[in-house]
Design a protein around this motif. Structure first.
Motif, PDB file in Angstrom:
ATOM      1  N   GLU A   1      24.158  12.539   5.477  1.00  0.00           N
ATOM      2  CA  GLU A   1      22.936  12.257   5.858  1.00  0.00           C
ATOM      3  C   GLU A   1      22.773  10.677   6.141  1.00  0.00           C
ATOM      4  O   GLU A   1      23.070   9.922   5.497  1.00  0.00           O
ATOM      5  N   GLU A   2      22.141  10.570   7.346  1.00  0.00           N
ATOM      6  CA  GLU A   2      22.287   9.222   8.004  1.00  0.00           C
ATOM      7  C   GLU A   2      21.817   8.092   6.830  1.00  0.00           C
ATOM      8  O   GLU A   2      22.029   7.095   7.247  1.00  0.00           O
ATOM      9  N   ASP A   3      20.913   8.455   6.099  1.00  0.00           N
ATOM     10  CA  ASP A   3      20.230   7.455   5.240  1.00  0.00           C
ATOM     11  C   ASP A   3      21.240   6.973   4.279  1.00  0.00           C
ATOM     12  O   ASP A   3      21.157   5.753   3.702  1.00  0.00           O
ATOM     13  N   TYR A   4      22.392   7.551   4.230  1.00  0.00           N
ATOM     14  CA  TYR A   4      23.442   7.052   3.247  1.00  0.00           C
ATOM     15  C   TYR A   4      24.752   6.886   3.820  1.00  0.00           C
ATOM     16  O   TYR A   4      25.692   6.704   3.251  1.00  0.00           O
ATOM     17  N   LEU A   5      24.690   6.728   5.232  1.00  0.00           N
ATOM     18  CA  LEU A   5      25.945   6.303   5.960  1.00  0.00           C
ATOM     19  C   LEU A   5      25.946   4.768   6.378  1.00  0.00           C
ATOM     20  O   LEU A   5      25.337   4.859   7.494  1.00  0.00           O
ATOM     21  N   PRO A   6      26.489   3.943   5.646  1.00  0.00           N
ATOM     22  CA  PRO A   6      26.625   2.616   6.241  1.00  0.00           C
ATOM     23  C   PRO A   6      27.161   2.321   7.546  1.00  0.00           C
ATOM     24  O   PRO A   6      28.268   2.705   7.639  1.00  0.00           O
ATOM     25  N   ARG A   7      26.667   1.199   8.441  1.00  0.00           N
ATOM     26  CA  ARG A   7      27.548   0.735   9.400  1.00  0.00           C
ATOM     27  C   ARG A   7      28.302  -0.476   8.768  1.00  0.00           C
ATOM     28  O   ARG A   7      28.124  -0.821   7.769  1.00  0.00           O
ATOM     29  N   ALA A   8      29.524  -0.614   9.417  1.00  0.00           N
ATOM     30  CA  ALA A   8      30.536  -1.580   8.981  1.00  0.00           C
ATOM     31  C   ALA A   8      29.993  -2.861   9.090  1.00  0.00           C
ATOM     32  O   ALA A   8      29.437  -3.171  10.080  1.00  0.00           O
ATOM     33  N   CYS A   9      29.617  -3.659   8.135  1.00  0.00           N
ATOM     34  CA  CYS A   9      29.040  -4.895   7.957  1.00  0.00           C
ATOM     35  C   CYS A   9      30.336  -5.870   7.382  1.00  0.00           C
ATOM     36  O   CYS A   9      30.926  -5.618   6.256  1.00  0.00           O
ATOM     37  N   THR A  10      30.419  -7.131   7.761  1.00  0.00           N
ATOM     38  CA  THR A  10      30.941  -8.466   7.177  1.00  0.00           C
ATOM     39  C   THR A  10      29.818  -8.758   5.905  1.00  0.00           C
ATOM     40  O   THR A  10      28.831  -8.335   6.102  1.00  0.00           O
ATOM     41  N   VAL A  11      30.344  -9.342   5.133  1.00  0.00           N
ATOM     42  CA  VAL A  11      29.605  -9.944   4.013  1.00  0.00           C
ATOM     43  C   VAL A  11      29.949 -11.533   3.890  1.00  0.00           C
ATOM     44  O   VAL A  11      30.812 -12.076   4.427  1.00  0.00           O
ATOM     45  N   SER A  12      28.938 -12.423   3.486  1.00  0.00           N
ATOM     46  CA  SER A  12      29.051 -13.541   3.329  1.00  0.00           C
ATOM     47  C   SER A  12      28.507 -14.149   1.931  1.00  0.00           C
ATOM     48  O   SER A  12      27.472 -14.407   1.650  1.00  0.00           O
ATOM     49  N   PRO A  13      29.178 -13.652   0.918  1.00  0.00           N
ATOM     50  CA  PRO A  13      28.751 -13.699  -0.497  1.00  0.00           C
ATOM     51  C   PRO A  13      28.554 -15.335  -0.608  1.00  0.00           C
ATOM     52  O   PRO A  13      29.301 -16.209  -0.386  1.00  0.00           O
ATOM     53  N   THR A  14      27.297 -15.770  -1.073  1.00  0.00           N
ATOM     54  CA  THR A  14      26.395 -16.791  -1.366  1.00  0.00           C
ATOM     55  C   THR A  14      26.022 -17.023  -2.557  1.00  0.00           C
ATOM     56  O   THR A  14      25.202 -16.282  -3.088  1.00  0.00           O
ATOM     57  N   ALA A  15      26.459 -17.980  -3.462  1.00  0.00           N
ATOM     58  CA  ALA A  15      25.915 -18.126  -4.696  1.00  0.00           C
ATOM     59  C   ALA A  15      24.547 -18.617  -4.842  1.00  0.00           C
ATOM     60  O   ALA A  15      24.266 -19.818  -3.897  1.00  0.00           O
ATOM     61  N   ALA A  16      23.781 -18.329  -5.616  1.00  0.00           N
ATOM     62  CA  ALA A  16      22.217 -18.821  -5.653  1.00  0.00           C
ATOM     63  C   ALA A  16      21.811 -18.602  -7.264  1.00  0.00           C
ATOM     64  O   ALA A  16      22.699 -18.005  -8.086  1.00  0.00           O
TER      65      ALA A  16
END
Ligand SMILES: [Zn+2]
Ligand SMILES: [Zn+2]
Length: 316
Positions: A161-176
């Motif tokens: 189901e496309e709704d649950y299929l993520p595209r590949a993403c980098t992440v930028s963990p940022t503390a807040a």
């Protein structure tokens, strides 16, 4: 899944680092002393479409995976897609949703002996499980996993189901730091409601927009889009700890939009809480999953019980 799924040393150059954020424009606890003690540390993930490798933290990217461990599949009998009939009995390969290395998320406590968190889920709807994809959560040792890491592409689900299929993403963990939104106790929300409105009328910013977040994140408050539904641990009965949220939406404007994603035409004169995203980068925001009607998946753990049990909640 991008090509080039080749194991690599987990340490090394990372494509992204913490994103610059505008400071909050007012002192929350000075203006609303009732919120003293309600702040929580949070790590905002800022997923952006890209080509993370198995040695990178990612959303929807390739996982560092041991060669001697079969790829997980789901064989629930009640699989279906929201607008389609049941899918059939063949097991469905799970898909990577989150991979976080401890070095990238200092605010996340890893169980002893582990420094790599992975979440996969089944990309089909489960009729008996909150209508959500069924997730699996793994804590690993990078050293042990990398020693036997497998090269090559993991299996792909034969139906998804496309709704649950993520595209590949980098992440930028940022503390807040954030304050409660839907987790404001009812009495307090009533008490502060008018003062929130008065502040917005007088000073132009809204408590919920500048002091609370609803985006993919580690720790802090769950990014609920509906009423909170905190789980209790099945083992010890205590309220579980929010581990992370994967939400359908990411901020395309406002205070939580990183400064380097802002529309340059706005210039420095635009206050942080009114900033808008640079149209040139907006298409890269987020993993692309609708999660029903722009909801979220929320993961919880118990740190007291052996094995760090986990569960999830879904709202859409
Ligand atoms: Zn399934
Ligand atoms: Zn427990």
């Amino acid at each position: 899944m991008p090509s080039g799924h080749t194991p690599q040393a987990p340490a090394g150059d990372r494509p992204t680092g913490p994103r610059p954020l505008a400071p909050i424009p007012f002192d929350v606890e000075a203006v609303f002393p009732e919120l003293k003690g309600a702040s929580r540390a949070v790590t905002l993930l800022y997923p952006r479409a890209g080509q993370p490798g198995p040695g990178d933290s990612s959303v929807g990217g390739p996982l560092l995976w041991p060669a001697d461990e079969p790829w997980p599949t789901c064989a629930e009998p009640d699989h279906y897609k929201p607008l389609d009939s049941p899918v059939g009995p063949e097991p469905v390969a799970m898909v990577p949703v989150v991979q976080l290395y401890a070095r990238d998320v200092p605010g996340l406590a890893f169980p002893a002996g582990t420094d790599l968190l992975q979440i996969l889920w089944c990309p089909l709807v489960h009729q008996d499980d909150q209508y959500a994809a069924g997730p699996r959560l793994l804590w690993r040792s990078t050293e042990q996993t990398a020693a036997g890491a497998v090269a090559g592409e993991p299996p792909r689900p034969h139906t998804a189901e496309e709704d649950y299929l993520p595209r590949a993403c980098t992440v930028s963990p940022t503390a807040a730091v954030e304050y409660p939104n839907r987790d404001l106790p009812e009495g307090l929300a009533d008490l502060l409601g008018e003062r929130f409105e008065a502040m917005e009328a007088e000073r132009g910013y809204d408590y919920f927009a500048v002091a609370t977040t609803q985006q993919s994140k580690v720790g802090g408050y769950p990014g609920w889009t509906q009423q909170p539904d905190w789980p209790d641990c099945a083992g010890c009965g205590t309220r579980m700890e929010h581990l992370l949220s994967i939400t359908a939406t990411e901020p395309g404007g406002g205070r939580w939009l990183p400064l380097d994603d802002r529309d340059p035409r706005g210039g420095a004169a635009v206050p942080s809480w009114l900033a808008e995203a640079d149209p040139a980068v907006l298409d890269t925001f987020g993993h692309g999953m609708c999660l029903g009607d722009l909801g979220g998946m929320y993961f919880f753990v118990c740190r007291v019980c052996p094995g760090t049990p986990y569960t999830h909640r879904y709202d859409c």
